[in-house]
Design a protein around this motif. Sequence first.
Motif, PDB file in Angstrom:
ATOM      1  N   PRO A 107      98.907  62.526 132.321  1.00 53.81           N
ATOM      2  CA  PRO A 107     100.266  61.690 132.569  1.00 53.81           C
ATOM      3  C   PRO A 107     100.839  61.111 131.310  1.00 53.81           C
ATOM      4  N   VAL A 108     102.175  61.186 131.242  1.00 52.13           N
ATOM      5  CA  VAL A 108     102.880  60.451 130.210  1.00 52.13           C
ATOM      6  C   VAL A 108     103.727  59.380 130.744  1.00 52.13           C
ATOM      7  N   ALA A 109     103.542  58.199 130.117  1.00 50.85           N
ATOM      8  CA  ALA A 109     104.430  57.055 130.731  1.00 50.85           C
ATOM      9  C   ALA A 109     105.882  57.370 130.536  1.00 50.85           C
ATOM     10  N   GLN A 110     107.047  57.162 131.210  1.00 49.65           N
ATOM     11  CA  GLN A 110     108.470  57.026 131.149  1.00 49.65           C
ATOM     12  C   GLN A 110     108.955  55.706 131.460  1.00 49.65           C
ATOM     13  N   GLU A 111     110.020  55.824 131.950  1.00 51.74           N
ATOM     14  CA  GLU A 111     110.881  54.602 132.356  1.00 51.74           C
ATOM     15  C   GLU A 111     110.388  53.841 133.599  1.00 51.74           C
ATOM     16  N   VAL A 112     110.954  52.617 133.689  1.00 49.02           N
ATOM     17  CA  VAL A 112     110.713  52.108 134.751  1.00 49.02           C
ATOM     18  C   VAL A 112     111.584  52.015 135.829  1.00 49.02           C
ATOM     19  N   VAL A 113     111.411  52.392 137.003  1.00 55.14           N
ATOM     20  CA  VAL A 113     112.629  52.499 137.860  1.00 55.14           C
ATOM     21  C   VAL A 113     112.204  51.504 139.431  1.00 55.14           C
ATOM     22  N   THR A 114     113.405  51.497 139.955  1.00 52.09           N
ATOM     23  CA  THR A 114     113.087  50.657 141.189  1.00 52.09           C
ATOM     24  C   THR A 114     113.325  51.470 142.438  1.00 52.09           C
ATOM     25  N   ILE A 115     112.480  51.108 143.331  1.00 53.59           N
ATOM     26  CA  ILE A 115     112.339  52.107 144.586  1.00 53.59           C
ATOM     27  C   ILE A 115     112.047  51.185 145.749  1.00 53.59           C
ATOM     28  N   ASP A 116     113.087  50.822 146.646  1.00 57.83           N
ATOM     29  CA  ASP A 116     112.888  49.763 147.877  1.00 57.83           C
ATOM     30  C   ASP A 116     112.759  48.541 147.176  1.00 57.83           C
ATOM     31  N   GLY A 117     113.245  48.365 146.185  1.00 57.87           N
ATOM     32  CA  GLY A 117     113.260  47.029 145.546  1.00 57.87           C
ATOM     33  C   GLY A 117     112.057  46.416 144.831  1.00 57.87           C
ATOM     34  N   ARG A 118     111.106  47.648 144.638  1.00 54.15           N
ATOM     35  CA  ARG A 118     109.755  47.349 143.661  1.00 54.15           C
ATOM     36  C   ARG A 118     109.910  48.240 142.476  1.00 54.15           C
ATOM     37  N   GLN A 119     109.438  47.539 141.538  1.00 58.29           N
ATOM     38  CA  GLN A 119     109.569  48.280 140.091  1.00 58.29           C
ATOM     39  C   GLN A 119     108.153  49.137 139.997  1.00 58.29           C
ATOM     40  N   PHE A 120     108.580  50.327 139.502  1.00 56.64           N
ATOM     41  CA  PHE A 120     107.331  51.403 139.328  1.00 56.64           C
ATOM     42  C   PHE A 120     107.542  51.909 137.875  1.00 56.64           C
ATOM     43  N   ARG A 121     106.450  52.186 137.381  1.00 47.35           N
ATOM     44  CA  ARG A 121     106.214  53.071 136.124  1.00 47.35           C
ATOM     45  C   ARG A 121     106.319  54.534 136.502  1.00 47.35           C
ATOM     46  N   ARG A 122     107.251  55.237 135.931  1.00 47.04           N
ATOM     47  CA  ARG A 122     107.172  56.726 136.218  1.00 47.04           C
ATOM     48  C   ARG A 122     106.237  57.492 135.090  1.00 47.04           C
ATOM     49  N   TYR A 123     105.294  58.184 135.824  1.00 48.58           N
ATOM     50  CA  TYR A 123     104.650  58.963 134.804  1.00 48.58           C
ATOM     51  C   TYR A 123     104.616  60.370 135.103  1.00 48.58           C
ATOM     52  N   VAL A 124     104.930  61.300 134.083  1.00 52.14           N
ATOM     53  CA  VAL A 124     105.222  62.521 134.272  1.00 52.14           C
ATOM     54  C   VAL A 124     103.728  63.561 133.920  1.00 52.14           C
ATOM     55  N   ILE A 125     103.452  64.398 134.913  1.00 50.32           N
ATOM     56  CA  ILE A 125     102.412  65.212 134.740  1.00 50.32           C
ATOM     57  C   ILE A 125     103.179  66.762 134.763  1.00 50.32           C
ATOM     58  N   LYS A 126     102.623  67.345 133.556  1.00 47.63           N
ATOM     59  CA  LYS A 126     103.388  68.675 133.474  1.00 47.63           C
ATOM     60  C   LYS A 126     102.453  69.850 133.850  1.00 47.63           C
ATOM     61  N   TYR A 127     102.965  70.918 134.307  1.00 48.36           N
ATOM     62  CA  TYR A 127     102.118  72.101 134.433  1.00 48.36           C
ATOM     63  C   TYR A 127     102.314  72.969 133.261  1.00 48.36           C
ATOM     64  N   GLU A 128     101.315  73.178 132.328  1.00 48.83           N
ATOM     65  CA  GLU A 128     101.501  73.727 131.269  1.00 48.83           C
ATOM     66  C   GLU A 128     101.196  75.285 131.483  1.00 48.83           C
TER      67      GLU A 128
END
Length: 223
Positions: A107-128
Amino acid sequence: MSRRTVVKSAAWSAPVMALSVAAPAAAASVTSTISGELDVSAWEGGVEVRGEDANGNRRSTQITGTKVGSTITNLEIDLFVSIDGRQDGDAAPVLGWTGMPSEWALPVAQEVVTIDGRQFRRYVIKYEGVITASDPVTTVPMQDLSFNSDGPQGTGVYLKMQTRAIVDGKQIQGTPGATQYFGGLNPAGAPMRDQQRSARRAPTAPTRDMSPQARQNARVLRG
């Protein structure tokens, strides 16, 4: 009977042919869809993400509406992480990850997003790996996906996921399922961020067998 009468009678008796040509049916348009499942758990030691549960049930990503020869690229999983009760107040910190070697990248850390009023850190898991499409469903196995993060250092962890891919040049996304919550964590079980310069605890390397903590509180993420 005169020739004029014969011609007139013939004109009235000639059958009228109605030519009916069926319009070609519109080509069926198949819209591809995507969905996936992961087994997740969280405790003081970290967040654990796997493509197989404690009973050996294998998870996968399903892409429908494909056919032999379809091109499937950019298969990725967005893992959203939010943490309650951190000493630094950061609900969306950047966590470190370790994992077993597989075709799924860490998982690679990306931006912070707000979902239903809560802050989440988005992590991307890529299939290689290379995806070979089939008709009408393409299945991408996930049993080798296995990641552990360092300690969340909070009292509760929220996890959510969404899959996406490009099929024949068109971006498709899964529908995020329910957010899974793991509460009752003890933040004292891992060093706080302001102590990490002198006492940083590295993520625990995952194994093929689920940890006892993961067995106790494992949940299924869908998306």
